[in-house]
Design an enzyme around this catalytic site. Structure first.
Site, PDB file in Angstrom:
ATOM      1  N   CYS A  81       0.834  -1.207   0.000  1.00  0.00           N
ATOM      2  CA  CYS A  81       0.000   0.000   0.000  1.00  0.00           C
ATOM      3  C   CYS A  81       0.867   1.256   0.000  1.00  0.00           C
ATOM      4  CB  CYS A  81      -0.921  -0.016   1.223  1.00  0.00           C
ATOM      5  SG  CYS A  81      -1.933   1.469   1.335  1.00  0.00           S
ATOM      6  N   CYS A 111      -0.430   4.132   2.092  1.00  0.00           N
ATOM      7  CA  CYS A 111      -0.215   4.002   3.532  1.00  0.00           C
ATOM      8  C   CYS A 111       1.251   4.252   3.893  1.00  0.00           C
ATOM      9  CB  CYS A 111      -0.580   2.593   4.007  1.00  0.00           C
ATOM     10  SG  CYS A 111      -2.024   1.879   3.230  1.00  0.00           S
ATOM     11  N   ASP A 112       2.183   3.753   3.085  1.00  0.00           N
ATOM     12  CA  ASP A 112       3.576   3.680   3.523  1.00  0.00           C
ATOM     13  C   ASP A 112       4.564   4.535   2.727  1.00  0.00           C
ATOM     14  OD1 ASP A 112       2.762   1.844   5.445  1.00  0.00           O
ATOM     15  OD2 ASP A 112       2.999   0.153   4.078  1.00  0.00           O
TER      16      ASP A 112
END
Ligand code: FAD
Ligand code: NAP
Length: 314
Positions: A136, A139-140
């Site tokens: 992701c 997200c990261d």
């Protein structure tokens, strides 16, 4: 004390399919309960710009999903933060158990559990998950400011992730096992024009290399699919974007499936092989897998459930 809740329609999943089913089932006065699962809002909460949701030239995925949730709620859908851990389709009403301890009984069930990221299954991938290996970018990505990153895959997700990661990374290498991408042409165009992105064709990830103290990735070993030649690429982040598998765990032993695990529905309908159980969205669809098609199927599932309940009224 463990609670039991009865509903005419239980909707399992809170992606576009689930929330749309919630809107339609509520407007049919079926007073549905929708259980959100581990990822409230579904896959679109893991992306940034969505450019193909009709009516919005551009909308942020998480914002769109909050709007869908609010819409379903406003129509009267009860939305519950729980995860369904089992579903008994052999009894009437159907019985679903929640992770919270709540039991849900339902006259009809709409399955909208969507799909989840696939992994390559390499031990080193597993060892560094959360320590440099991710599925992701939204997200990261932020953790890799000024670093080199590799992305594995050749579909829309891989290309979008590679483009998004250029906001943070000094360089992104897209590694694909063929020399043509599945991604839409407009995305390919952006990818090839981006000076921060390099593509490495005909290569598979062989091993993620890293260190233990502090735990983190230092590079990848990739293998040429024809010659078997190994190349090492230094990087701090590895984003695996090789597609998604249908989340069929609740029903894989009881419903008919196709194409490696997608729930089969009758053509032009959302009826599964068990009367009263309906399925919508990515869980059923190996072909289109879009927010708008999932929402469309969510609508169909609610209408199918409404008709089923009317025909089976005691
Ligand atoms: P999902 O969105 O997968 O939602 C599934 C839901 O089921 C989740 O809420 C989950 O919590 C829930 N669930 C699962 N198991 C359980 C359980 N046991 N109990 C309760 N709930 C459960 N499509 C587009 O049209 N445009 C785009 O720009 C686009 N971008 C994308 C970007 C990325 C990074 C990804 C991964 C996908 C993208 N897609 C895009 C595809 C789109 O997100 C999906 O087609 C769509 O979200 C599928 O909707 P769905 O409702 O079927 O399921
Ligand atoms: P996908 O289209 O299935 O693509 C997966 C990619 O990963 C393919 O290029 C595939 O290679 C590669 N791959 C699969 N298994 C592999 C393995 N074991 N090793 C190496 N490579 C592997 O998946 P996706 O990109 O996640 O997209 C899923 C769905 O969501 C699609 O319908 C897509 O259109 C939709 N989506 C849409 C948008 C958008 O509209 N903007 C954005 C994201 C996703 P091959 O090509 O060789 O098979």
């Amino acid at each position: 004390m463990a609670e039991t809740r009865h509903t005419k329609v239980l909707i399992i999943g809170s992606g576009p399919a689930g929330y749309t089913a919630g809107v339609y089932a509520s407007r049919a006065m079926l007073e549905p309960i929708l259980v959100q699962g581990i990822e409230p809002g579904g896959q679109l909460t893991t992306t940034t710009e969505v450019e193909n949701w009709p009516g919005d030239t551009e909308v942020q995925g998480p914002d769109l999903m909050v709007r869908m949730q609010d819409h379903a709620k406003a129509m009267g859908c009860e939305i519950i933060g729980d995860i369904i851990v089992s579903l008994d389709t052999g009894v009437r009403p159907f019985v679903a158990k929640g992770d919270s301890g709540t039991t849900y009984t339902a006259d009809a069930v709409i399955l909208a559990t969507g799909a989840r990221a696939k992994w390559l299954g390499l031990p080193s991938e597993d060892a560094f998950k959360g320590f440099g290996v991710s599925a992701c970018a939204t997200c990261d990505g932020f953790f890799y400011r000024g670093q080199e990153i590799v992305v594995i895959g050749g579909g829309n997700t891989a290309v979008e992730e590679a483009l998004f990661l250029t906001n943070f990374a000094s360089k992104v290498t897209l590694i694909h096992r063929r020399d043509t991408l599945r991604a839409e042409k407009i995305l390919q165009d952006r990818l090839f024009k981006n000076p921060k992105i390099e593509t490495l064709w005909f290569h598979q990830l062989e091993e993620v290399i890293g260190e233990d103290n502090p735990k983190g990735v230092t590079g990848v070993r990739v293998k040429h699919v024809d010659t078997g030649a190994i190349t090492e690429i230094p990087c701090k982040g590895v984003f695996v974007a090789i597609g998604h598998a249908p989340a069929n765990e609740l029903v894989k032993d009881v419903l008919e499936l196709h194409n490696g695990g997608y729930v089969t529905v009758k053509p032009g309908s959302t009826e599964t092989s068990i009367p009263g159980i309906f399925a919508a969205g990515d869980l059923t669809d190996h072909k289109y897998r879009q927010a708008v098609t999932s929402a469309g199927m969510g609508c169909m599932a609610a209408l199918d459930a409404e008709r089923f309940l009317a025909e089976h009224q005691e």
